[in-house]
Design a protein around this motif. Structure first.
Motif, PDB file in Angstrom:
ATOM      1  N   ASN A   1       0.362   6.680   0.457  1.00  0.00           N
ATOM      2  CA  ASN A   1      -0.591   5.986   1.319  1.00  0.00           C
ATOM      3  C   ASN A   1      -1.754   6.882   1.731  1.00  0.00           C
ATOM      4  O   ASN A   1      -2.891   6.426   1.863  1.00  0.00           O
ATOM      5  CB  ASN A   1       0.110   5.438   2.560  1.00  0.00           C
ATOM      6  CG  ASN A   1       0.861   4.143   2.286  1.00  0.00           C
ATOM      7  OD1 ASN A   1       0.779   3.597   1.183  1.00  0.00           O
ATOM      8  ND2 ASN A   1       1.579   3.651   3.272  1.00  0.00           N
TER       9      ASN A   1
ATOM     10  N   LYS B   1      -2.636   0.546  -0.208  1.00  0.00           N
ATOM     11  CA  LYS B   1      -1.511   1.211   0.444  1.00  0.00           C
ATOM     12  C   LYS B   1      -0.258   0.333   0.430  1.00  0.00           C
ATOM     13  O   LYS B   1      -0.337  -0.893   0.363  1.00  0.00           O
ATOM     14  CB  LYS B   1      -1.868   1.532   1.903  1.00  0.00           C
ATOM     15  CG  LYS B   1      -3.040   2.482   2.078  1.00  0.00           C
ATOM     16  CD  LYS B   1      -3.291   2.751   3.548  1.00  0.00           C
ATOM     17  CE  LYS B   1      -4.530   3.600   3.761  1.00  0.00           C
ATOM     18  NZ  LYS B   1      -4.407   4.932   3.160  1.00  0.00           N
TER      19      LYS B   1
ATOM     20  N   ASN C   1       2.267  -1.435   2.515  1.00  0.00           N
ATOM     21  CA  ASN C   1       2.274  -1.855   3.923  1.00  0.00           C
ATOM     22  C   ASN C   1       3.566  -2.543   4.331  1.00  0.00           C
ATOM     23  O   ASN C   1       3.729  -2.929   5.489  1.00  0.00           O
ATOM     24  CB  ASN C   1       1.072  -2.763   4.234  1.00  0.00           C
ATOM     25  CG  ASN C   1       1.209  -4.147   3.644  1.00  0.00           C
ATOM     26  OD1 ASN C   1       1.340  -4.277   2.432  1.00  0.00           O
ATOM     27  ND2 ASN C   1       1.183  -5.172   4.474  1.00  0.00           N
TER      28      ASN C   1
ATOM     29  N   GLY D   1       1.380   1.855  10.369  1.00  0.00           N
ATOM     30  CA  GLY D   1       1.045   0.479  10.016  1.00  0.00           C
ATOM     31  C   GLY D   1       1.933  -0.172   8.986  1.00  0.00           C
ATOM     32  O   GLY D   1       1.624  -1.269   8.492  1.00  0.00           O
ATOM     33  N   VAL D   2       3.041   0.464   8.646  1.00  0.00           N
ATOM     34  CA  VAL D   2       3.959  -0.079   7.643  1.00  0.00           C
ATOM     35  C   VAL D   2       5.043  -0.916   8.323  1.00  0.00           C
ATOM     36  O   VAL D   2       5.724  -0.433   9.227  1.00  0.00           O
ATOM     37  CB  VAL D   2       4.609   1.051   6.817  1.00  0.00           C
ATOM     38  CG1 VAL D   2       5.591   0.469   5.802  1.00  0.00           C
ATOM     39  CG2 VAL D   2       3.545   1.877   6.115  1.00  0.00           C
TER      40      VAL D   2
ATOM     41  N   THR E   1       0.929 -11.178   4.823  1.00  0.00           N
ATOM     42  CA  THR E   1      -0.121 -10.202   4.532  1.00  0.00           C
ATOM     43  C   THR E   1      -1.256 -10.851   3.743  1.00  0.00           C
ATOM     44  O   THR E   1      -2.444 -10.646   4.045  1.00  0.00           O
ATOM     45  CB  THR E   1       0.458  -9.018   3.742  1.00  0.00           C
ATOM     46  OG1 THR E   1       1.459  -8.372   4.535  1.00  0.00           O
ATOM     47  CG2 THR E   1      -0.624  -8.016   3.387  1.00  0.00           C
TER      48      THR E   1
ATOM     49  N   ARG F   1      -5.136  -6.166   6.588  1.00  0.00           N
ATOM     50  CA  ARG F   1      -3.697  -6.347   6.564  1.00  0.00           C
ATOM     51  C   ARG F   1      -3.158  -6.437   7.997  1.00  0.00           C
ATOM     52  O   ARG F   1      -3.704  -5.800   8.903  1.00  0.00           O
ATOM     53  CB  ARG F   1      -3.026  -5.182   5.835  1.00  0.00           C
ATOM     54  CG  ARG F   1      -3.440  -5.057   4.379  1.00  0.00           C
ATOM     55  CD  ARG F   1      -2.961  -3.752   3.776  1.00  0.00           C
ATOM     56  NE  ARG F   1      -3.460  -3.565   2.431  1.00  0.00           N
ATOM     57  CZ  ARG F   1      -2.781  -3.853   1.329  1.00  0.00           C
ATOM     58  NH1 ARG F   1      -1.553  -4.338   1.429  1.00  0.00           N
ATOM     59  NH2 ARG F   1      -3.319  -3.663   0.147  1.00  0.00           N
TER      60      ARG F   1
ATOM     61  N   THR G   1      -0.741  -5.792  11.257  1.00  0.00           N
ATOM     62  CA  THR G   1       0.081  -4.715  11.791  1.00  0.00           C
ATOM     63  C   THR G   1       1.546  -5.136  11.746  1.00  0.00           C
ATOM     64  O   THR G   1       1.857  -6.332  11.622  1.00  0.00           O
ATOM     65  CB  THR G   1      -0.301  -4.412  13.239  1.00  0.00           C
ATOM     66  OG1 THR G   1       0.040  -5.553  14.053  1.00  0.00           O
ATOM     67  CG2 THR G   1      -1.784  -4.105  13.361  1.00  0.00           C
TER      68      THR G   1
END
Length: 212
Positions: free
Chosen positions: A43, A50, A52, A78-79, A163, A173, A175
């Motif tokens: 990431n 990325k 996510n 943020g994943v 998403t 995207r 959170t």
């Protein structure tokens, strides 16, 4: 393979191995930690493309401070992390599902009841976990008996659809909190099931675009 049968066929996947090379497919905290660290490094170098969402349809019996730290680092970046609750049929969730910042998923039967082996306690959502149609090891398909691993993958697919909906509407995207909140909004409680065994209940994918 099998994308045409998945919950979110447009989703791009990255796979990270967290098991040893033995036939039992055993894992440990170090292997899981290494995989999450690899995602974080990816990431940091990948620009807009990325990872996510992390799905971990696997569970460890005991907590580990280093494992908790790396998952929390991913969450804070943020994943969204989604994990199977475990198949112990008891009130002890496996890790990382037991962490409060991880979405824990229990399994339901085809008749909308609790899957017999599904663990309970800190359950966030339920999803199908019986006779799951999936690929086998011989270039074919098979319906497997199931469990919470399959249920967690289903919720991960819904998180991917959420998403996509956020990207289409807002250009960004969601959170982890927004993914969780959307799942909660589209979920229906299973009748005659205690809250600790089902959390918010079963999400309805058809409602996603109506709440974003």
């Amino acid at each position: 393979r099998g994308a045409e049968f998945s919950v979110a066929p447009g989703m791009a996947l990255r796979s990270y191995k967290i098991t040893d090379d033995d036939e039992a497919g055993t894992t440990n905290s170090l292997l899981v930690k290494d995989a999450v660290e690899h995602i974080l490094r990816y990431n940091a170098q990948s620009g807009a493309d990325k990872v996510n969402i992390i799905n971990i349809s696997y569970g460890l019996d005991s907590d580990n401070a280093e494992l908790r730290e790396v998952f929390k680092k991913a969450y804070d970046s943020g994943v969204t992390i989604i994990a199977s609750a475990g198949n112990g049929a008891n009130a002890r969730l496996v890790y990382p599902a037991a962490y409060d910042f991880v979405i824990s998923v229990g399994a339901a039967t085809k008749n909308g009841q609790i899957y017999p082996s599904s663990s309970y306690g800190k359950i966030d959502f339920m999803a199908p976990g019986e006779d799951i149609f999936t690929i086998d090891g011989n270039n074919g398909y098979i319906a497997l008996e199931g469990g919470t691993s399959y249920a967690a993958a289903y919720i991960t697919g819904l998180a991917a659809l959420i998403t996509e909906a956020y990207l289409a509407k807002t250009g960004r995207r969601p959170t982890p909190a927004e993914v969780y909140g959307t799942l909660a909004k589209i979920s229906l409680k299973m009748p005659n099931v205690q809250a600790q065994r089902q959390g918010h209940g079963m999400p309805d994918a058809s409602k996603i675009t109506g709440v974003i």
